[in-house]
Every structure is written in C-alpha cells, then in structure tokens.
Design a protein around this motif. Sequence first.
Motif, short mmCIF file in Angstrom:
data_model
loop_
_atom_site.label_atom_id
_atom_site.label_comp_id
_atom_site.label_asym_id
_atom_site.label_seq_id
_atom_site.Cartn_x
_atom_site.Cartn_y
_atom_site.Cartn_z
N HIS A 278 2.09 1.85 -3.29
CA HIS A 278 1.77 0.64 -4.06
C HIS A 278 1.95 0.88 -5.56
O HIS A 278 1.47 1.88 -6.09
CB HIS A 278 0.33 0.21 -3.77
CG HIS A 278 -0.07 -1.04 -4.48
ND1 HIS A 278 0.43 -2.29 -4.16
CD2 HIS A 278 -0.93 -1.24 -5.52
CE1 HIS A 278 -0.11 -3.19 -4.96
NE2 HIS A 278 -0.93 -2.59 -5.79
N PRO A 279 2.62 -0.03 -6.28
CA PRO A 279 2.84 0.15 -7.73
C PRO A 279 1.64 -0.27 -8.56
O PRO A 279 1.68 -1.26 -9.28
CB PRO A 279 4.04 -0.77 -7.99
CG PRO A 279 3.86 -1.88 -7.00
CD PRO A 279 3.29 -1.24 -5.76
N GLY A 280 0.57 0.46 -8.48
CA GLY A 280 -0.64 0.14 -9.23
C GLY A 280 -1.85 0.76 -8.57
O GLY A 280 -1.77 1.35 -7.49
N LEU A 281 -2.99 0.63 -9.23
CA LEU A 281 -4.23 1.21 -8.71
C LEU A 281 -4.85 0.32 -7.65
O LEU A 281 -4.80 -0.91 -7.75
CB LEU A 281 -5.23 1.40 -9.85
CG LEU A 281 -4.91 2.45 -10.90
CD1 LEU A 281 -5.96 2.42 -11.99
CD2 LEU A 281 -4.83 3.82 -10.26
N ILE A 282 -5.47 0.95 -6.65
CA ILE A 282 -6.22 0.24 -5.62
C ILE A 282 -7.64 0.78 -5.65
O ILE A 282 -7.85 1.99 -5.57
CB ILE A 282 -5.62 0.46 -4.22
CG1 ILE A 282 -4.16 -0.01 -4.17
CG2 ILE A 282 -6.44 -0.27 -3.17
CD1 ILE A 282 -3.45 0.34 -2.87
N GLN A 298 3.77 -3.50 7.31
CA GLN A 298 5.11 -3.32 6.76
C GLN A 298 5.02 -2.84 5.31
O GLN A 298 4.46 -3.52 4.47
CB GLN A 298 5.89 -4.63 6.82
CG GLN A 298 6.14 -5.16 8.22
CD GLN A 298 7.34 -4.49 8.89
OE1 GLN A 298 8.11 -3.80 8.23
NE2 GLN A 298 7.49 -4.72 10.18
N LEU A 299 5.63 -1.70 5.02
CA LEU A 299 5.55 -1.13 3.67
C LEU A 299 6.35 -1.91 2.63
O LEU A 299 6.17 -1.71 1.43
CB LEU A 299 6.05 0.31 3.68
CG LEU A 299 5.03 1.37 4.10
CD1 LEU A 299 5.70 2.72 4.24
CD2 LEU A 299 3.89 1.43 3.10
N GLN A 300 7.23 -2.79 3.07
CA GLN A 300 8.08 -3.50 2.11
C GLN A 300 7.29 -4.44 1.22
O GLN A 300 7.77 -4.87 0.18
CB GLN A 300 9.17 -4.28 2.85
CG GLN A 300 8.63 -5.38 3.76
CD GLN A 300 9.73 -6.02 4.60
OE1 GLN A 300 10.85 -5.52 4.61
NE2 GLN A 300 9.41 -7.11 5.26
N ASP A 301 6.04 -4.79 1.60
CA ASP A 301 5.22 -5.68 0.78
C ASP A 301 3.79 -5.17 0.75
O ASP A 301 2.96 -5.55 1.57
CB ASP A 301 5.27 -7.11 1.34
CG ASP A 301 4.66 -8.12 0.37
OD1 ASP A 301 3.92 -7.71 -0.54
OD2 ASP A 301 4.92 -9.34 0.54
#
Length: 333
Positions: A278-282, A298-301
């Motif tokens: 993921h492009p950011g913090l979770i 699905q990793l695409q989203d």
Amino acid sequence: MTNISAQHPIPQAIVRQAIAWRIRLGAEDASESDLLACRHWRNSDPQHECAWLRLEHAESGLRMVAERAPQLANAAIRQTDAECRRIGRRKALKLIGNSALGIGGLALLAGQQDVWQQINADYNTGSRRQAFTLQDNSRLWLNKDTSVGLDFSSSTRSLALTRGEMYVQTAADQRPLQLQLAQGKLQTEDATFMVRHHFDSASDAALVQVQQGNVQVLAEEQQTIHSLRAGDTFHLAQGGLTSMIDGQRFDYSSWIDGLLVARGMPLEQFSAELQRYHPGLIRIDKALKQHPVSGVFQLQDTHLILQLLARSANAHLQYRSPWWAEIRPQNLV
C-alpha cells in the motif's frame, strides 16, 4: 551534528519511521503534540536523527531540481528504473557513473537503502512483481523491490537473495540448487519454496516456507543441518531456525497470483502484510487489532482492500491525509 553523508547504512525500519513522521507532520491536522513527539523520536537515537536529516537532504535536492527544471525531474524519475531494466545493469552502471547527478544521488541512497545491491543483481524487480524461467527450466517469481544474484555453472546452481521476496519452483537436475541468504544457506534437489527477507525486524530474519519437496537449511552460525518438509514455515536467523509460523492463517506465497489470502488472521497482522503493497501508512485502532480477517483480496487495489476490511469489522476507514489511512470503531468517528 549528525553526519548525513556517512556511508553507514540505516536500518529500513528506522527509514520507514522517519518517512512516517514526515507524513504525519505534513497532514492537515498535524498538532503541536505531533511535533513534540517527532522531536522526541529524533532525539532518542542518533540513527533516528541521521535518517531524518538524510530524508530532508534528499527531499530538498529533488525539490530544487523540480523547481528549476520540472520536466527534467519528472523524466528522470520515470526513466531511471525502466531504463536500468531495459539496457541491463552493467551498461546502466557505466551511464550512472558518467553522471554527476547519478553519482550524487546514488551516494546518498546507497548509504541508507543498499542501492548498489539492487543494481548489481542479475534480477531486480523495482516496483513490480515479475516471473522468470531460469536456464535449467526452474521457475522464479520475485516480489516487488527484490534483488537476486545468479551463478549457474556445469557443477553448481546457486542463487543469492540480497533483498525482498522470492518463490522458486525447482526443476529436477543432477546439480542441487542452493540459495544463499545473509542468515544461512538453503539447498534442495527438487522443491517448491518461498523465502522472504525481514530487513525491518530487529533480528534481520528470513521467513522460509516449503510448498513441495524437502529443503535443507544450514544456518550461518551453526553446522547443524535442518530439514524442512512441505507445509513447514519457519523464521531463519543467523543463530538458526527460530519460531515456527502458523502457515494456515496466511498464504505467504499468494502474492505470485496478485492476491492476499487470509484465514482468521488478526487485523493488525493482516494490515502489516498489506502495508508492504500500500502506498501510504495504515493504522489500526487498538480495539480492532484482534478482529479476525478471512478472504481473498486483489492486490491491484489496496484502497479497496482497506474499505473491505473496515466493512468486515463494522468500522470506519478514515484518511487523515492521502498517505495516512486509519481503521477506527464507528463510535470514535
């Protein structure tokens, strides 16, 4: 004063923490307490301050180039990874060596992120997953940000995983296949297995999971040889095999199909797996950390995955900034 030009590498965990603090302080709702907490983090360890200053230095340099020549900066960012893959690593090294900007940029990055390991690798995936067929017909899948060296001869089949995550389906051959890791060596004649480096952990361990066949393990600091069978999942450190991992809760090799597959996995652990893509913090609220997650994602989203996770926990997904997502109970919204 901390020396930001030092060659000494900074652990990735600390670099990620520095980036996390940059993101937090850049959020619209950043508070004075956030600023004080960040200052305390920087002062608590010289490596923290070094990571912070290197990050500032890198950002200021890129910002200056972008302001003076935005088209050049954008083109350089887009081109570098693609060009190195297209023209090959050895030619890329020569081109980079002839560029003052390239030398300066690599000198800075190499001090903190092992850039030379990536460039010198025979296979380097950068920001995408890739699959390869080796000369012995073995199949090799590499996750994003993975570097692997290859040394095949008439008597040996040898791979070296220097960073990232790989999955290999070994072709039968008279030569055993060996995989060299920082923590030790794996060897097999005919097996399917997955290996992941954990550079962000304190022990610098590797995760090893065998899907089919048998894999022999020789730890770096031991002469004892361990045998792993199909279904075994272990952490491997320099001192030897450590904790056995429950491979039923999470399919560690599902990334080769672009998936994350979980079965009753605590939300906190699942979000740590998702964080790798993921492009950011979770961030997960402490009240939801043990909420069980099951499903095929699905990793695409990855943003859609966050929405599904929040819905499954009857919780709320909140973005404190475009790069900072939190899953919180509904009563805290």
